[in-house]
Design a protein around this motif. Structure first.
Motif, PDB file in Angstrom:
ATOM      1  N   LEU A   1       0.792  -1.176   0.056  1.00  0.00           N
ATOM      2  CA  LEU A   1       0.015  -0.033   0.290  1.00  0.00           C
ATOM      3  C   LEU A   1       1.014   1.212  -0.180  1.00  0.00           C
ATOM      4  N   VAL A   2       1.917   1.255   0.806  1.00  0.00           N
ATOM      5  CA  VAL A   2       2.870   2.391   0.893  1.00  0.00           C
ATOM      6  C   VAL A   2       3.525   2.368  -0.764  1.00  0.00           C
ATOM      7  N   ALA A   3       4.164   1.468  -1.076  1.00  0.00           N
ATOM      8  CA  ALA A   3       4.512   1.477  -2.433  1.00  0.00           C
ATOM      9  C   ALA A   3       3.561   2.218  -3.727  1.00  0.00           C
ATOM     10  N   VAL A   4       2.354   1.798  -3.683  1.00  0.00           N
ATOM     11  CA  VAL A   4       1.301   2.384  -4.490  1.00  0.00           C
ATOM     12  C   VAL A   4       1.281   3.931  -4.059  1.00  0.00           C
ATOM     13  N   GLY A   5       1.097   4.354  -2.633  1.00  0.00           N
ATOM     14  CA  GLY A   5       1.230   5.706  -2.417  1.00  0.00           C
ATOM     15  C   GLY A   5       2.259   6.371  -2.703  1.00  0.00           C
ATOM     16  N   ASP A   6       3.431   5.842  -2.739  1.00  0.00           N
ATOM     17  CA  ASP A   6       4.784   6.797  -3.030  1.00  0.00           C
ATOM     18  C   ASP A   6       4.635   6.970  -4.543  1.00  0.00           C
TER      19      ASP A   6
END
Length: 257
Positions: free
Chosen positions: A104-109
């Motif tokens: 989820l963080v990778a997508v948000g980044d």
């Protein structure tokens, strides 16, 4: 003669439009793929389309469709790519129950990246506050403070999150390194500048591309000459992080003394 299957996502979305229910929009991983969000490989091979309908209507029940019935406000969707689709912010929220925290963080980044951002941290935070579902809300709230607009690759983001969740200090992202004379040496993925310790994720292209491989060797040599320690990681480390995290913890302790 049997009909040939429709292969491309854009074509499948257009083909279903004639059966799209009133107020229906493409959502979840379908929307994520339209926005080129970095999803796990297992999710990019699915042919089903995710369609969200307003809460007042039943979820779509059709072959090749994964239907959802949910609260859809005017600000949750837009007409992009030629058809209705949830916004990047709402799509990110919907993904929270489908991917891990690190993913989820990778997508948000990727969404807030300085190069071609699709939204902002403020807008993502607002979307989380207003998200109508409680499912995934814990993941979303944990992800928000972990986002970093300087991240430039999903694997780099996954590596950073693994380090932070292990209780280690959060590394600096994509720092430019210079020698004592001010000569540029490299831009390192993750680092602890005060320790002169850098961490690099090496994808397969670093090994397969001869020119890249030679460039990597020269880069590492230049950093070592300037007193830096460089640690390199691969997909195997992300799959089994316990070993590399223990080694990193030991390295931090050693360089701190």
């Amino acid at each position: 003669m049997p009909r040939r299957p429709i292969v491309y996502l854009d074509d499948r979305c257009r083909a279903f439009l004639v059966r799209m229910p009133p107020g229906g929009v493409y959502s979840h991983t379908t929307a994520a793929r339209l926005y080129s969000m970095p999803l796990p490989l297992s999710m990019t091979s699915h042919t089903e389309l995710h369609v969200s309908s307003p809460a007042s209507r039943r979820a779509v029940d059709a072959r090749g469709i994964i239907g959802h019935s949910t609260l859809l406000r005017a600000q949750d969707w837009d007409r992009r790519f030629g058809y209705p689709v949830t916004t990047p912010e709402r799509t990110w929220c919907d993904l929270a129950v489908m991917v891990t925290l690190a993913e989820l963080v990778a997508v948000g980044d990727k969404l807030i990246a300085r190069r071609l951002p699709q939204t902002t941290p403020v807008d993502l935070a607002r979307a989380v506050d207003e998200y109508p579902s409680r499912r995934g809300i814990r993941n979303l709230r944990r992800a928000l403070p972990l986002l970093n607009e300087r991240a430039e690759s999903p694997r780099e983001s996954l590596l950073r999150v693994a380090i932070v969740l292990a209780g280690l200090p959060e590394p600096t992202v994509n720092r430019r390194v210079f020698d004592s004379n001010g000569k540029f040496l490299a831009r390192v993925d993750l680092s602890y500048p005060h320790l002169k310790l850098s961490m690099e994720y090496q994808g397969d292209h670093h090994r397969a591309d001869r020119a890249q491989w030679r460039k990597d060797i020269a880069r590492t040599r230049a950093l070592q000459a300037a007193g830096w320690t460089e640690l390199q990681y691969t997909q195997d480390d992300l799959a089994r992080p316990e070993s590399f995290l223990a080694e990193l913890r030991s390295m931090i302790t050693q360089l701190s003394n």
